[in-house]
Scaffold this motif. Structure first.
Motif, PDB file in Angstrom:
ATOM      1  N   PRO A 112      49.208  56.756 132.177  1.00 55.63           N
ATOM      2  CA  PRO A 112      49.975  57.009 130.606  1.00 55.63           C
ATOM      3  C   PRO A 112      49.989  56.143 129.477  1.00 55.63           C
ATOM      4  N   LEU A 113      49.952  54.737 129.894  1.00 49.48           N
ATOM      5  CA  LEU A 113      49.318  54.289 128.788  1.00 49.48           C
ATOM      6  C   LEU A 113      48.022  54.042 128.428  1.00 49.48           C
ATOM      7  N   LEU A 114      47.309  53.974 128.776  1.00 54.47           N
ATOM      8  CA  LEU A 114      45.603  53.780 128.487  1.00 54.47           C
ATOM      9  C   LEU A 114      45.292  55.456 128.313  1.00 54.47           C
ATOM     10  N   GLU A 115      45.993  56.553 128.365  1.00 55.80           N
ATOM     11  CA  GLU A 115      45.120  57.481 128.095  1.00 55.80           C
ATOM     12  C   GLU A 115      45.540  57.968 127.175  1.00 55.80           C
ATOM     13  N   SER A 116      46.364  57.269 126.282  1.00 57.08           N
ATOM     14  CA  SER A 116      47.163  57.384 125.076  1.00 57.08           C
ATOM     15  C   SER A 116      46.070  57.271 123.650  1.00 57.08           C
ATOM     16  N   PHE A 117      45.018  56.376 124.336  1.00 57.11           N
ATOM     17  CA  PHE A 117      44.240  55.719 123.204  1.00 57.11           C
ATOM     18  C   PHE A 117      42.854  56.700 122.977  1.00 57.11           C
ATOM     19  N   GLN A 118      43.850  58.072 122.128  1.00 57.57           N
ATOM     20  CA  GLN A 118      42.796  59.096 121.925  1.00 57.57           C
ATOM     21  C   GLN A 118      42.939  59.334 120.347  1.00 57.57           C
ATOM     22  N   GLY A 119      41.331  58.950 120.024  1.00 56.82           N
ATOM     23  CA  GLY A 119      41.641  58.825 118.239  1.00 56.82           C
ATOM     24  C   GLY A 119      41.431  57.486 117.635  1.00 56.82           C
ATOM     25  N   LYS A 120      41.988  57.533 116.589  1.00 55.53           N
ATOM     26  CA  LYS A 120      42.072  56.377 115.756  1.00 55.53           C
ATOM     27  C   LYS A 120      43.985  56.126 116.476  1.00 55.53           C
ATOM     28  N   ALA A 122      46.348  52.173 116.550  1.00 56.96           N
ATOM     29  CA  ALA A 122      46.209  51.049 116.495  1.00 56.96           C
ATOM     30  C   ALA A 122      46.174  50.529 117.557  1.00 56.96           C
ATOM     31  N   ALA A 123      47.473  50.915 118.390  1.00 53.69           N
ATOM     32  CA  ALA A 123      48.480  50.842 119.268  1.00 53.69           C
ATOM     33  C   ALA A 123      49.575  51.978 119.897  1.00 53.69           C
ATOM     34  N   VAL A 124      49.525  51.305 121.261  1.00 48.75           N
ATOM     35  CA  VAL A 124      50.778  52.164 122.035  1.00 48.75           C
ATOM     36  C   VAL A 124      51.350  51.528 122.843  1.00 48.75           C
ATOM     37  N   SER A 125      53.027  52.050 122.768  1.00 48.10           N
ATOM     38  CA  SER A 125      53.989  51.180 123.570  1.00 48.10           C
ATOM     39  C   SER A 125      54.727  51.942 124.680  1.00 48.10           C
ATOM     40  N   PRO A 126      54.897  51.691 125.287  1.00 47.21           N
ATOM     41  CA  PRO A 126      55.901  52.636 126.691  1.00 47.21           C
ATOM     42  C   PRO A 126      56.970  52.754 126.039  1.00 47.21           C
ATOM     43  N   ALA A 127      58.099  53.647 126.505  1.00 41.73           N
ATOM     44  CA  ALA A 127      58.989  53.638 126.569  1.00 41.73           C
ATOM     45  C   ALA A 127      59.680  52.712 126.831  1.00 41.73           C
ATOM     46  N   ILE A 128      60.563  52.064 126.667  1.00 41.52           N
ATOM     47  CA  ILE A 128      61.447  50.856 126.963  1.00 41.52           C
ATOM     48  C   ILE A 128      62.316  51.049 127.125  1.00 41.52           C
ATOM     49  N   ALA A 175      56.594  45.262 123.372  1.00 43.59           N
ATOM     50  CA  ALA A 175      55.339  45.546 124.165  1.00 43.59           C
ATOM     51  C   ALA A 175      54.390  46.525 123.507  1.00 43.59           C
ATOM     52  N   LEU A 176      53.075  45.732 123.308  1.00 42.89           N
ATOM     53  CA  LEU A 176      51.853  46.625 122.436  1.00 42.89           C
ATOM     54  C   LEU A 176      51.089  46.340 123.219  1.00 42.89           C
ATOM     55  N   VAL A 215      53.657  56.141 121.261  1.00 44.50           N
ATOM     56  CA  VAL A 215      54.674  55.591 121.554  1.00 44.50           C
ATOM     57  C   VAL A 215      54.040  56.512 123.577  1.00 44.50           C
ATOM     58  N   ALA A 216      54.227  56.395 124.528  1.00 47.17           N
ATOM     59  CA  ALA A 216      53.417  57.348 125.770  1.00 47.17           C
ATOM     60  C   ALA A 216      54.661  56.829 127.157  1.00 47.17           C
ATOM     61  N   PRO A 217      55.369  58.199 126.183  1.00 49.55           N
ATOM     62  CA  PRO A 217      56.691  58.265 127.127  1.00 49.55           C
ATOM     63  C   PRO A 217      56.952  58.153 128.663  1.00 49.55           C
ATOM     64  N   GLY A 218      55.543  58.482 129.510  1.00 49.87           N
ATOM     65  CA  GLY A 218      55.300  58.354 130.664  1.00 49.87           C
ATOM     66  C   GLY A 218      55.050  56.894 131.172  1.00 49.87           C
ATOM     67  N   ALA A 219      54.701  56.331 130.293  1.00 45.15           N
ATOM     68  CA  ALA A 219      55.264  54.655 130.927  1.00 45.15           C
ATOM     69  C   ALA A 219      56.099  54.399 130.524  1.00 45.15           C
ATOM     70  N   ARG A 220      56.999  53.766 131.678  1.00 43.02           N
ATOM     71  CA  ARG A 220      57.746  53.240 131.743  1.00 43.02           C
ATOM     72  C   ARG A 220      58.376  51.541 131.889  1.00 43.02           C
ATOM     73  N   MET A 221      59.110  50.398 131.295  1.00 45.09           N
ATOM     74  CA  MET A 221      59.097  49.290 131.334  1.00 45.09           C
ATOM     75  C   MET A 221      61.062  49.470 131.121  1.00 45.09           C
ATOM     76  N   TRP A 222      61.441  48.023 131.605  1.00 49.69           N
ATOM     77  CA  TRP A 222      62.642  47.369 131.708  1.00 49.69           C
ATOM     78  C   TRP A 222      62.472  46.012 130.939  1.00 49.69           C
TER      79      TRP A 222
END
Length: 309
Positions: A112-120, A122-128, A175-176, A215-222
Motif C-alpha cells: 500500500p505504501l508503494l502503490e500510492s505513488f501515482q501522479g506527481k 513527492a512523498a508518502v507517509s504510512p498511518a503512524i 516516516a517519509l 498518506v497511505a492509511p493501508g500502510a501502518r507503523m508505530w
C-alpha cells in the motif's frame, strides 16, 4: 504522470541512530519482516550520528545485510538524514524510505505504501500510531494555516482514519517515502534545522513546487514519541523545538503573515510555559525560552543550507 522504470526499481530504507541501541535493533528487526511488491530490490542503511553505545558494532553483528554510514559526531536530524539520502541517491535509488529508529512496522505495509505513488507525488507517509495504545493515531499528516503557517488538524488524532490514500499539506519526518525526482527538484532537508521543523519546511517547499503529499492509511507503523531528544517535555526536546520554531517562521513568513504569527506564537509560548511550570519542569522551561532566544538570534538563510541532493 511520473512513474517508476520497470527495470530499475531500487528502494533504500534509511534510519538514523544516536545512542539508542535497543530501539534500533528492534526497529531493524521489524523492518526486515516487511514484505515488498515483486520487482523491488530493498537495501537498508543505518546512519549513525556518533553513538558511543556500540550500536554500530552490534548492528553489524546482528544484521550483516544492513549498510552502515557512521559519523564521528552527532550531526542532528537534518544533516544526518541528508547524508543517508545522498548515499541512496548516488546508488541509484528510485524510492527512499526514511524513518525514525524508534518505530515498528506492519509486515504488510510495503504494497500500500508503494502503490500510492501515482501522479506527481513527492512523498508518502504510512498511518503512524502510538506504541501505547497501539490503536491511537500519532500522525496522519495535517493541514497548514495560510496566515500562521502552523500545522492544523493535530495530526488527524481526533478524526476517523480514511480508508483510501489522501492528500495533505504536511507530513512528519518520522516516516517519509520520497520519490527520487522530487528530491532532485525540491532538494533535501534544510540543514540549518538541527532537529524539528525540517519536515514542516520540506513539506512546505514541496507544496510550493507543485508536488503532492500523500498518506497511505493501508500502510501502518508505530512510534515511540521523541526518543532521540530525550522524551516529550525533556529540556533537550523543549530547547530544540523552541529554537527550530523561530528559525522556521523567520525563514518562511511574509510581512503580512507576521500580524498573525506574532500573537499566535506568543500565546503558544505562554501556554507551553504554564504547562511546564505547573508540572514543575523548571529545567525544561528555561531550556524552552533559551531555544526561543537562540532561534530569534540565529542567522537564518531563506534559501536554505546545504539542501542540494
Amino acid at each position: 504522470m511520473i512513474s517508476f522504470s520497470s527495470n530499475q526499481r531500487l528502494l533504500y530504507a534509511i534510519t538514523l541512530n544516536w545512542n539508542r541501541k535497543e530501539d534500533t535493533l528492534a526497529c531493524l528487526s521489524s523492518f526486515l519482516e516487511v514484505r515488498w511488491p515483486a520487482g523491488w530490490e530493498v537495501r537498508v542503511l543505518l546512519v549513525d550520528n556518533g553513538s558511543t553505545d556500540d550500536t554500530v558494532t552490534i548492528v553489524q553483528a546482528h544484521f550483516p545485510q544492513v549498510e552502515v554510514l557512521a559519523h564521528e559526531n552527532n550531526l542532528g536530524f537534518a544533516r544526518g538524514a541528508n547524508s543517508g539520502l545522498r548515499h541512496a541517491l548516488k546508488q541509484g535509488a528510485d524510492a527512499l524510505f526514511l524513518f525514525n529508529n524508534d518505530t515498528l512496522f506492519d509486515p504488510e505495509m510495503g504494497a500500500p505504501l508503494l502503490e500510492s505513488f501515482q501522479g506527481k507525488v513527492a512523498a508518502v507517509s504510512p498511518a503512524i500510531f502510538y506504541t501505547d495504545p497501539p490503536t491511537a493515531i500519532w500522525s496522519v499528516g495535517g493541514g497548514r494555516h495560510p496566515w500562521t503557517l502552523e500545522m492544523t488538524g493535530n495530526h488527524g488524532r481526533s478524526q476517523p482514519l480514511p480508508t483510501h490514500p489522501f492528500q495533505t499539506e504536511f507530513l512528519t519526518g518520522c516516516a517519509l517515502l520520497f520519490r527520487r525526482e522530487a528530491l532532485q527538484e525540491i532538494g533535501l532537508f534544510d540543514e540549518q534545522f538541527f532537529m524539528y521543523y525540517e519536515d514542516s519546511d520540506w513539506s512546505l517547499r514541496a507544496r510550493q513546487a507543485g508536488w503532492a503529499l500523500l498518506v497511505a492509511p493501508g500502510a501502518r507503523m508505530w512510534h515511540k514519541e521523541a526518543q532521540s531528544s530525550g522524551g516529550v517535555g525533556s529540556a533537550s526536546e523543549r530547547y530544540q523545538k523552541g529554537r527550530a520554531s523561530l528559525q522556521f517562521f523567520r525563514k518562511h513568513a511574509q510581512r503580512g503573515q507576521w500580524l498573525a504569527i506574532i500573537p499566535f506564537r506568543l500565546a503558544s509560548a505562554l501556554k507551553s510555559s504554564l504547562q511546564l511550570a505547573r508540572r514543575g519542569q523548571s529545567k525544561a522551561l528555561r531550556a524552552y525560552w533559551r531555544g526561543l532566544w537562540h532561534g530569534l538570534r540565529d542567522e537564518v538563510h531563506v534559501e536554505g543550507v546545504n539542501c542540494a541532493p
